[in-house]
Design an enzyme around this catalytic site. Structure first.
Site, mmCIF file in Angstrom:
data_model
loop_
_atom_site.group_PDB
_atom_site.id
_atom_site.type_symbol
_atom_site.label_atom_id
_atom_site.label_comp_id
_atom_site.label_asym_id
_atom_site.label_seq_id
_atom_site.Cartn_x
_atom_site.Cartn_y
_atom_site.Cartn_z
ATOM 1 N N ARG A 9 41.484 29.267 39.003
ATOM 2 C CA ARG A 9 40.247 29.210 38.235
ATOM 3 C C ARG A 9 40.604 29.320 36.758
ATOM 4 N NH1 ARG A 9 37.528 34.216 40.391
ATOM 5 N NH2 ARG A 9 35.975 33.806 38.785
ATOM 6 N N SER A 11 39.149 31.149 34.308
ATOM 7 C CA SER A 11 38.830 32.356 33.554
ATOM 8 C C SER A 11 40.113 32.976 33.029
ATOM 9 C CB SER A 11 38.087 33.363 34.432
ATOM 10 O OG SER A 11 38.963 33.956 35.371
ATOM 11 N N LYS A 79 40.888 40.200 46.857
ATOM 12 C CA LYS A 79 39.634 40.820 47.286
ATOM 13 C C LYS A 79 38.507 39.788 47.398
ATOM 14 C CE LYS A 79 37.883 42.378 42.749
ATOM 15 N NZ LYS A 79 36.574 41.685 42.756
ATOM 16 N N ASP A 80 38.644 38.651 46.716
ATOM 17 C CA ASP A 80 37.622 37.609 46.779
ATOM 18 C C ASP A 80 37.865 36.605 47.901
ATOM 19 O OD1 ASP A 80 36.296 38.619 44.526
ATOM 20 O OD2 ASP A 80 37.505 37.417 43.144
ATOM 21 N N THR A 122 26.236 46.434 37.512
ATOM 22 C CA THR A 122 27.305 45.867 38.337
ATOM 23 C C THR A 122 26.739 44.722 39.167
ATOM 24 O OG1 THR A 122 28.900 46.263 40.119
ATOM 25 C CG2 THR A 122 26.903 47.599 40.157
ATOM 26 N N SER A 124 28.256 43.975 42.082
ATOM 27 C CA SER A 124 28.848 44.205 43.404
ATOM 28 C C SER A 124 27.948 45.100 44.247
ATOM 29 C CB SER A 124 30.220 44.873 43.234
ATOM 30 O OG SER A 124 30.627 45.528 44.405
ATOM 31 N N ARG A 126 28.838 46.499 46.977
ATOM 32 C CA ARG A 126 29.658 47.637 47.402
ATOM 33 C C ARG A 126 29.571 48.753 46.362
ATOM 34 N NH1 ARG A 126 34.308 49.333 45.524
ATOM 35 N NH2 ARG A 126 34.564 47.398 44.340
ATOM 36 N N ARG A 127 29.687 48.391 45.081
ATOM 37 C CA ARG A 127 29.598 49.393 44.019
ATOM 38 C C ARG A 127 28.185 49.970 43.911
ATOM 39 N NH1 ARG A 127 33.203 45.512 40.122
ATOM 40 N NH2 ARG A 127 35.263 46.282 40.759
ATOM 41 N N ARG A 144 27.034 39.700 35.918
ATOM 42 C CA ARG A 144 27.919 38.623 36.361
ATOM 43 C C ARG A 144 28.679 38.075 35.172
ATOM 44 N NH1 ARG A 144 26.745 35.085 40.092
ATOM 45 N NH2 ARG A 144 28.828 34.388 39.515
ATOM 46 N N GLY A 145 29.708 37.289 35.444
ATOM 47 C CA GLY A 145 30.476 36.639 34.396
ATOM 48 C C GLY A 145 31.905 37.131 34.363
ATOM 49 N N ASN A 146 32.693 36.531 33.487
ATOM 50 C CA ASN A 146 34.077 36.966 33.366
ATOM 51 C C ASN A 146 34.132 38.325 32.678
ATOM 52 O OD1 ASN A 146 34.059 36.557 30.504
ATOM 53 N ND2 ASN A 146 34.550 34.406 30.795
ATOM 54 N N VAL A 147 35.308 38.891 32.590
ATOM 55 C CA VAL A 147 35.447 40.252 32.069
ATOM 56 C C VAL A 147 34.888 40.360 30.650
ATOM 57 C CG1 VAL A 147 37.128 41.998 31.375
ATOM 58 C CG2 VAL A 147 37.418 40.795 33.543
ATOM 59 N N THR A 149 32.673 38.482 29.147
ATOM 60 C CA THR A 149 31.218 38.320 29.155
ATOM 61 C C THR A 149 30.533 39.603 29.593
ATOM 62 O OG1 THR A 149 31.386 35.952 29.616
ATOM 63 C CG2 THR A 149 29.302 37.026 30.183
ATOM 64 N N ARG A 150 31.073 40.254 30.615
ATOM 65 C CA ARG A 150 30.457 41.485 31.111
ATOM 66 C C ARG A 150 30.567 42.620 30.097
ATOM 67 N NH1 ARG A 150 33.337 42.715 36.204
ATOM 68 N NH2 ARG A 150 34.695 40.942 35.828
ATOM 69 N N CYS A 235 33.033 39.248 52.084
ATOM 70 C CA CYS A 235 33.571 39.791 50.839
ATOM 71 C C CYS A 235 32.491 40.466 50.002
ATOM 72 C CB CYS A 235 34.231 38.690 50.022
ATOM 73 S SG CYS A 235 35.748 38.047 50.780
#
Length: 302
Positions: A9, A11, A79-80, A122, A124, A126-127, A144-147, A149-150, A235
């Site tokens: 990807r 990113s 993990k994805d 978040t 997620s 799970r989180r 959401r978004g890349n690191v 962006t978040r 996932c």
């Protein structure tokens, strides 16, 4: 041998992972080049990941690159990646595990943890589920978004904090001044692990990738992902699992949570390394008997 085309990807974090794989292969004498693609999960930043309808939202485009001979190998955040690889594709190697923890990035003040109106973002579930189990009154805005962006969204909003994987921030040298390690939060299965796939029919690529495979990490990932697969959580399910090797034993902590955090089942067990291949499966079966099946069934119908 020809240059190995590494699918990734586009990113910054994904490219970092692919470049790390490239360096490992080049150290073994192979030539490499990166082939960058963009996934559905990268293009749509508004839909919650849990609503995409299936696992593999970030990985299918790289599977297609292998099928269509646009790449020889593909690099993933493990993990994805679905616990069951698509037909004809194998997870051929993993790199040594990086940081595994989830962290709370905040704005320098943790007083909100004692208050009912806390806002911790978040994307997620799970989180969210584990945060709700500890802080049931808090809001969890979607993120959401890349690191990068978040991190910017956190800075631009009135949220008190946001949850990240420490590995991603550390790998991009973006670990901020203000963060807390959430040592009570069970991470996603295989969090912090880079995985590399190729076509099952390409035995030559599999042999090359074995040269950079980190066996201890592969074993830990197998146990965690066995747990996830056996409880039938995708996932995006609120399932955590973390395995550690301690001398001649392997220990697994795992948990299954309801979306609101009100129902939770946590387990822990250790077995000799010789029995590692059964640990994730047997603990998942125990979890299902002890209430995980009911929790996950309810989630399917919510």
């Amino acid at each position: 041998m020809k240059t190995l085309r590494i699918g990734t990807r586009d990113s910054a974090l994904a490219v970092w992972q692919a470049a790390t794989v490239a360096r490992a292969l080049e150290a073994k004498g192979y030539r490499t080049e990166l082939v960058e693609v963009k996934s559905a999960g990268d293009l749509d930043l508004s839909t919650p990941l849990s609503q995409f309808g299936s696992t593999g939202v970030f990985t299918k485009i790289l599977d297609e690159a292998l099928y269509q001979d646009k790449a020889d190998i593909a690099v993933h955040s493990l993990k994805d990646y679905p616990t069951q690889a698509p037909d004809g594709i194998v997870m051929a190697a993993v790199l040594k595990r990086g940081p595994v923890e989830d962290i709370l990035v905040h704005k320098g003040n943790l007083d909100f943890l004692e208050q009912a109106d806390g806002k911790v973002a978040t994307g997620s579930i799970r989180r969210i589920a584990q945060w709700k189990a500890r802080y049931p009154e808090h809001e969890n805005p979607g993120l959401r978004g890349n690191v990068q962006t978040r991190l910017k969204k956190l800075a631009d909003n009135n949220w008190h904090g946001a949850i990240f994987a420490k590995a991603g921030l550390e790998r991009l040298n973006l670990l901020p001044e203000h963060y807390e390690i959430l040592d009570w939060m069970i991470p996603a299965p295989a969090q912090g692990i880079v995985g590399i796939t190729c076509l099952e029919s390409k035995s030559d690529f599999q042999e090359i990738l074995r040269e950079i495979n980190h066996e201890e990490t592969a074993l830990r990932a197998q146990v965690e992902r066995d747990f996830l697969r056996t409880v039938e959580g995708g996932c995006s399910a609120p399932v955590g699992a973390y395995a550690e090797i301690e001398e001649n034993q392997i220990r697994l902590q795992a948990g299954v949570f309801s979306l609101d955090g009100k129902e939770k089942l946590r387990l822990e067990n250790a077995v000799p390394l010789s029995a590692a291949s059964e640990l994730g499966i047997s603990m998942a079966q125990e979890a299902l008997k002890r209430g995980a099946a009911a929790i996950l069934e309810k989630i399917k119908h919510d």
